[in-house]
Motif scaffolding. Structure first.
Motif, PDB file in Angstrom:
ATOM      1  N   VAL A 148       0.844  -1.202   0.000  1.00  0.00           N
ATOM      2  CA  VAL A 148       0.000   0.000   0.000  1.00  0.00           C
ATOM      3  C   VAL A 148       0.879   1.251   0.000  1.00  0.00           C
ATOM      4  CG1 VAL A 148      -1.720   1.315   1.303  1.00  0.00           C
ATOM      5  CG2 VAL A 148      -1.934  -1.166   1.103  1.00  0.00           C
ATOM      6  N   ALA A 149       1.913   1.246   0.832  1.00  0.00           N
ATOM      7  CA  ALA A 149       2.830   2.391   0.893  1.00  0.00           C
ATOM      8  C   ALA A 149       3.567   2.564  -0.434  1.00  0.00           C
ATOM      9  CB  ALA A 149       3.822   2.205   2.029  1.00  0.00           C
ATOM     10  N   ALA A 150       3.970   1.457  -1.042  1.00  0.00           N
ATOM     11  CA  ALA A 150       4.679   1.533  -2.322  1.00  0.00           C
ATOM     12  C   ALA A 150       3.785   2.125  -3.410  1.00  0.00           C
ATOM     13  CB  ALA A 150       5.172   0.152  -2.735  1.00  0.00           C
ATOM     14  N   ILE A 151       2.544   1.679  -3.464  1.00  0.00           N
ATOM     15  CA  ILE A 151       1.608   2.203  -4.460  1.00  0.00           C
ATOM     16  C   ILE A 151       1.387   3.692  -4.232  1.00  0.00           C
ATOM     17  CG2 ILE A 151      -0.807   2.140  -5.229  1.00  0.00           C
ATOM     18  CD1 ILE A 151      -0.687  -0.924  -4.671  1.00  0.00           C
ATOM     19  N   ARG A 152       1.205   4.074  -2.986  1.00  0.00           N
ATOM     20  CA  ARG A 152       0.984   5.483  -2.650  1.00  0.00           C
ATOM     21  C   ARG A 152       2.192   6.332  -3.047  1.00  0.00           C
ATOM     22  NH1 ARG A 152      -0.554   7.588   3.435  1.00  0.00           N
ATOM     23  NH2 ARG A 152      -0.749   9.757   2.873  1.00  0.00           N
ATOM     24  N   THR A 153       3.385   5.823  -2.777  1.00  0.00           N
ATOM     25  CA  THR A 153       4.605   6.555  -3.095  1.00  0.00           C
ATOM     26  C   THR A 153       4.805   6.666  -4.607  1.00  0.00           C
ATOM     27  OG1 THR A 153       5.613   5.770  -1.039  1.00  0.00           O
ATOM     28  CG2 THR A 153       7.102   6.625  -2.711  1.00  0.00           C
ATOM     29  N   ILE A 154       4.606   5.562  -5.320  1.00  0.00           N
ATOM     30  CA  ILE A 154       4.779   5.572  -6.779  1.00  0.00           C
ATOM     31  C   ILE A 154       3.741   6.477  -7.436  1.00  0.00           C
ATOM     32  CG2 ILE A 154       4.578   4.136  -8.855  1.00  0.00           C
ATOM     33  CD1 ILE A 154       5.851   1.858  -7.108  1.00  0.00           C
ATOM     34  N   PHE A 155       2.501   6.400  -6.982  1.00  0.00           N
ATOM     35  CA  PHE A 155       1.448   7.248  -7.542  1.00  0.00           C
ATOM     36  C   PHE A 155       1.759   8.725  -7.307  1.00  0.00           C
ATOM     37  CE2 PHE A 155      -2.730   9.375  -7.198  1.00  0.00           C
ATOM     38  CZ  PHE A 155      -3.194   9.146  -8.477  1.00  0.00           C
ATOM     39  N   GLY A 156       2.130   9.062  -6.078  1.00  0.00           N
ATOM     40  CA  GLY A 156       2.465  10.456  -5.758  1.00  0.00           C
ATOM     41  C   GLY A 156       3.664  10.947  -6.553  1.00  0.00           C
ATOM     42  N   GLY A 157       4.698  10.112  -6.643  1.00  0.00           N
ATOM     43  CA  GLY A 157       5.881  10.486  -7.417  1.00  0.00           C
ATOM     44  C   GLY A 157       5.554  10.670  -8.888  1.00  0.00           C
ATOM     45  N   GLY A 158       4.700   9.805  -9.404  1.00  0.00           N
ATOM     46  CA  GLY A 158       4.278   9.934 -10.798  1.00  0.00           C
ATOM     47  C   GLY A 158       3.545  11.238 -11.055  1.00  0.00           C
ATOM     48  N   LEU A 159       2.688  11.630 -10.123  1.00  0.00           N
ATOM     49  CA  LEU A 159       1.974  12.904 -10.274  1.00  0.00           C
ATOM     50  C   LEU A 159       2.937  14.086 -10.246  1.00  0.00           C
ATOM     51  CD1 LEU A 159      -1.230  12.369  -8.090  1.00  0.00           C
ATOM     52  CD2 LEU A 159      -1.067  12.492 -10.580  1.00  0.00           C
ATOM     53  N   VAL A 160       3.920  14.022  -9.354  1.00  0.00           N
ATOM     54  CA  VAL A 160       4.908  15.108  -9.272  1.00  0.00           C
ATOM     55  C   VAL A 160       5.719  15.185 -10.568  1.00  0.00           C
ATOM     56  CG1 VAL A 160       7.001  15.900  -8.099  1.00  0.00           C
ATOM     57  CG2 VAL A 160       5.043  15.135  -6.761  1.00  0.00           C
ATOM     58  N   LEU A 161       6.150  14.037 -11.077  1.00  0.00           N
ATOM     59  CA  LEU A 161       6.896  14.031 -12.341  1.00  0.00           C
ATOM     60  C   LEU A 161       6.044  14.551 -13.500  1.00  0.00           C
ATOM     61  CD1 LEU A 161       8.900  10.683 -12.096  1.00  0.00           C
ATOM     62  CD2 LEU A 161       9.816  13.023 -12.019  1.00  0.00           C
ATOM     63  N   ALA A 162       4.776  14.148 -13.546  1.00  0.00           N
ATOM     64  CA  ALA A 162       3.877  14.629 -14.600  1.00  0.00           C
ATOM     65  C   ALA A 162       3.698  16.144 -14.507  1.00  0.00           C
ATOM     66  CB  ALA A 162       2.518  13.924 -14.505  1.00  0.00           C
ATOM     67  N   TYR A 163       3.515  16.643 -13.305  1.00  0.00           N
ATOM     68  CA  TYR A 163       3.375  18.093 -13.120  1.00  0.00           C
ATOM     69  C   TYR A 163       4.650  18.803 -13.554  1.00  0.00           C
ATOM     70  CZ  TYR A 163       2.747  22.643 -10.958  1.00  0.00           C
ATOM     71  OH  TYR A 163       2.663  23.989 -10.749  1.00  0.00           O
ATOM     72  N   GLY A 164       5.800  18.226 -13.199  1.00  0.00           N
ATOM     73  CA  GLY A 164       7.075  18.810 -13.610  1.00  0.00           C
ATOM     74  C   GLY A 164       7.195  18.908 -15.121  1.00  0.00           C
ATOM     75  N   ARG A 165       6.718  17.883 -15.828  1.00  0.00           N
ATOM     76  CA  ARG A 165       6.757  17.927 -17.300  1.00  0.00           C
ATOM     77  C   ARG A 165       5.821  18.997 -17.838  1.00  0.00           C
ATOM     78  NH1 ARG A 165       8.618  13.564 -20.891  1.00  0.00           N
ATOM     79  NH2 ARG A 165      10.217  12.578 -19.657  1.00  0.00           N
ATOM     80  N   ILE A 166       4.647  19.122 -17.218  1.00  0.00           N
ATOM     81  CA  ILE A 166       3.680  20.126 -17.676  1.00  0.00           C
ATOM     82  C   ILE A 166       4.262  21.527 -17.565  1.00  0.00           C
ATOM     83  CG2 ILE A 166       1.473  21.230 -17.098  1.00  0.00           C
ATOM     84  CD1 ILE A 166       0.462  18.376 -16.365  1.00  0.00           C
ATOM     85  N   ILE A 167       4.937  21.803 -16.446  1.00  0.00           N
ATOM     86  CA  ILE A 167       5.507  23.151 -16.266  1.00  0.00           C
ATOM     87  C   ILE A 167       6.932  23.247 -16.813  1.00  0.00           C
ATOM     88  CG2 ILE A 167       4.035  23.645 -14.278  1.00  0.00           C
ATOM     89  CD1 ILE A 167       6.578  23.270 -12.521  1.00  0.00           C
TER      90      ILE A 167
END
Length: 144
Positions: free
Chosen positions: A40-59
């Motif tokens: 559960v922690a791994a999924i939460r961490t990977i999902f959150g990291g993915g969102l941060v990386l996606a946001y970084g690409r957008i900006i």
């Protein structure tokens, strides 16, 4: 006081981030009934990291992996993966609201540790914010 458009957008983003963060504790509570807490922690961490990386690409924010990978790894373990594993284990033992309150106390505890261990100075505004945060946590706890 007139609120500028940028400020409104930032407040909306902050409210959205708060809502996502709050829901994650409910997700963890439900998920640990079916899956191991570390998963559960791994999924939460990977999902959150993915969102941060996606946001970084957008900006169009460049990530400098070389030379920083060790720092990213240590910060990721200490600030995200480690606490998320502990929150996932605690989700089996305590109510979801307690997990959220404990998470909200992290900046307060960090400030106190910085003052005690690192001898960081706490000015009047920092001290006021710290006390206000503690009073808020106490008020929530006594309210039920």
């Amino acid at each position: 006081m007139k609120v500028q458009k940028d400020s409104k957008d930032e407040l909306l983003a902050l409210a959205l981030l708060g809502a996502i963060s709050g829901v994650s504790f409910l997700f963890s509570r439900v998920a640990v009934e079916q899956f191991p807490p570390v998963l559960v922690a791994a999924i939460r961490t990977i999902f959150g990291g993915g969102l941060v990386l996606a946001y970084g690409r957008i900006i169009r924010q460049e990530v400098r992996w070389r030379g920083n990978i060790t720092i990213f790894f240590v910060v990721g373990i200490l600030n995200f993966a480690g606490p998320f594993v502990l929150y996932s284990y605690s989700a089996k033992l305590i109510p979801t609201a307690y997990s959220a309150v404990l998470n909200a106390m992290a900046p307060l505890i960090s400030s106190l540790l910085a003052w005690l261990v690192l001898k960081e100075t706490l000015g009047a505004m920092k001290m006021f914010g710290l006390l206000l945060g503690i009073v808020g946590v106490v008020a929530i706890c006594f309210d039920g």
